[in-house]
Write an enzyme that holds these catalytic residues in place. Structure first.
Site, mmCIF file in Angstrom:
data_model
loop_
_atom_site.group_PDB
_atom_site.id
_atom_site.type_symbol
_atom_site.label_atom_id
_atom_site.label_comp_id
_atom_site.label_asym_id
_atom_site.label_seq_id
_atom_site.Cartn_x
_atom_site.Cartn_y
_atom_site.Cartn_z
ATOM 1 N N LEU A 205 3.450 -12.436 -13.239
ATOM 2 C CA LEU A 205 3.546 -11.295 -14.153
ATOM 3 C C LEU A 205 3.226 -11.745 -15.575
ATOM 4 C CD1 LEU A 205 6.812 -9.660 -12.767
ATOM 5 C CD2 LEU A 205 4.452 -8.962 -12.339
ATOM 6 N N GLY A 225 7.386 -15.805 -16.124
ATOM 7 C CA GLY A 225 7.308 -17.038 -16.907
ATOM 8 C C GLY A 225 8.530 -17.219 -17.789
ATOM 9 N N ASP A 229 8.826 -17.991 -26.790
ATOM 10 C CA ASP A 229 7.946 -18.675 -27.748
ATOM 11 C C ASP A 229 7.679 -17.881 -29.019
ATOM 12 O OD1 ASP A 229 6.502 -16.694 -26.534
ATOM 13 O OD2 ASP A 229 4.642 -17.829 -26.457
ATOM 14 N N CYS A 237 0.767 -18.044 -20.053
ATOM 15 C CA CYS A 237 1.044 -17.808 -18.632
ATOM 16 C C CYS A 237 -0.186 -17.215 -17.924
ATOM 17 C CB CYS A 237 2.251 -16.894 -18.471
ATOM 18 S SG CYS A 237 3.814 -17.619 -19.006
ATOM 19 N N LEU A 251 2.977 -5.097 -15.644
ATOM 20 C CA LEU A 251 3.685 -3.852 -15.370
ATOM 21 C C LEU A 251 2.944 -2.692 -16.037
ATOM 22 C CD1 LEU A 251 7.396 -4.992 -15.910
ATOM 23 C CD2 LEU A 251 6.018 -5.076 -13.829
ATOM 24 N N LYS A 263 3.835 -5.087 -26.158
ATOM 25 C CA LYS A 263 4.391 -4.818 -24.828
ATOM 26 C C LYS A 263 4.804 -6.079 -24.090
ATOM 27 C CE LYS A 263 -0.343 -4.183 -23.078
ATOM 28 N NZ LYS A 263 -0.442 -5.272 -22.129
ATOM 29 N N VAL A 264 4.985 -7.178 -24.822
ATOM 30 C CA VAL A 264 5.523 -8.396 -24.228
ATOM 31 C C VAL A 264 7.034 -8.260 -24.150
ATOM 32 C CG1 VAL A 264 5.774 -10.886 -24.468
ATOM 33 C CG2 VAL A 264 3.630 -9.786 -25.126
ATOM 34 N N LEU A 265 7.587 -8.392 -22.954
ATOM 35 C CA LEU A 265 9.015 -8.172 -22.730
ATOM 36 C C LEU A 265 9.731 -9.484 -22.480
ATOM 37 C CD1 LEU A 265 8.768 -5.093 -20.324
ATOM 38 C CD2 LEU A 265 8.807 -5.100 -22.832
#
Length: 335
Positions: A205, A225, A229, A237, A251, A263-265
């Protein structure tokens, strides 16, 4: 005088740990000592402290001695504080029962709710092979997120099949601070996910992937992952999955939500979204339930014809930026 072989920081750690189990080394209680300098004098003059400890104390600064003093006070209040917390929890449970408020599963029910007995067979693993890319503070944040993942899965009526891979090094050392983690209902593997699961079943993902996941495949293993960071390793990743020839996907955030924020969760948010979908919620319902308010996520209307185009533009932009930042040397180090 005995020679001190420990480093300065090691001396501080050793002395702080000894303070937890030892009785007061002087007749005057810590609370009555007016300053850190007084604390140093009282302890240094005590016959109960050996020569090495006295040397270590003399090397400590006032702020370091104050930390020792503060820790000692906390230890003395620890028992009373826990008793007060239990009393408050008991009171809250009584109020909830009186008002027919659902308190969630009982401890007895939780013991029966295990991965082995779960009807949900979706496997989710967190890849912990990125220790060298994170500072200690971020590794600690990652472990906290994993603790939340465990809590969420533990309290689910049908827990997912949850594992940690490449569980060694700094991540394992940080996890060791949580006593009893070995008995959690989690699979711990020191090996890579590639050595534990079939490669053709793995889906990594990553928000940079051009493959949008429409529905979950319960025969696949979804890899999250374990990297905190702060965007300094953007696309890492994704590029890792591409290099290793692993399937990847993201997603469907852009399909169901309008978001101004990235949209990095976080690890625990991705985990909870997957959990909610396995429980029967739609992607949109899961996103709106899990995502924090700071993301300012708004549902995409059914009549919006621009949703897919927005999603494609975001993916294209992320891929371009990821390509600029990616270096083969980084991937070689993580392999």
């Amino acid at each position: 005088m005995a020679q001190v072989r420990l480093s300065f920081n090691e001396q501080i750690t050793v002395w702080a740990n000894r303070m937890e189990g030892m009785e007061m080394v002087c007749d005057t209680s810590v609370e009555k000592i007016e300053s850190a300098a007084d604390l140093s004098t009282e302890i240094s003059n005590s016959d109960k402290v050996d020569a090495d400890d006295k040397v270590a104390l003399n090397l400590l600064s006032k702020s370091q001695l104050k930390k020792i003093k503060k820790k000692e006070k906390w230890l003395e209040r620890k028992v009373e504080k826990r008793q007060n917390e239990r009393a408050k929890a008991k009171k809250r449970r009584a109020i909830a029962r009186a008002n027919n408020i659902d308190l969630g599963p009982s401890r007895k029910a939780l013991k029966k709710s295990t991965m082995a007995d779960s009807s949900c067979k979706l496997t989710v693993t967190i890849d912990l092979s990125f220790d060298e890319l994170m500072i200690d503070k971020d590794i600690a944040k990652l472990i906290k997120q994993i603790l939340r993942c465990y809590t969420l899965n533990r309290r689910a009526s049908a827990p997912m099949q949850f594992s940690l891979t490449s569980f060694n090094g700094k991540s394992k050392q940080e996890m060791a601070k949580h006593n009893g983690y070995e008995h959690w209902d989690v699979q711990f593997y020191s090996e890579s996910y590639l050595n534990k699961y079939p490669k053709d079943k793995i889906i990594y993902l990553t928000s940079e992937s051009e493959n949008v996941i429409e529905c979950l495949d319960f025969d696949c293993i979804y890899v999250i992952g374990g990297l905190v960071d702060h965007n300094s390793q953007k696309g890492y990743c994704y590029n890792l999955a591409v290099k290793k020839g692993i399937r990847h996907g993201q997603l469907p955030l852009a399909k169901f939500l309008q978001m101004k924020a990235r949209k990095v969760l976080t690890v625990d948010h991705v985990f909870e979204i997957l959990l909610r979908v396995t429980e029967g919620k739609t992607w949109q319902e899961a996103f709106l339930q899990v995502l924090p308010e700071r993301k300012n996520a708004q549902p995409v209307s059914k009549g919006s014809s621009d949703a897919l185009e927005i999603m494609k533009d975001i993916i294209k932009s992320d891929l371009e930026e990821s390509s600029d930042r990616y270096t083969s040397e980084q991937l070689k180090d993580s392999a």
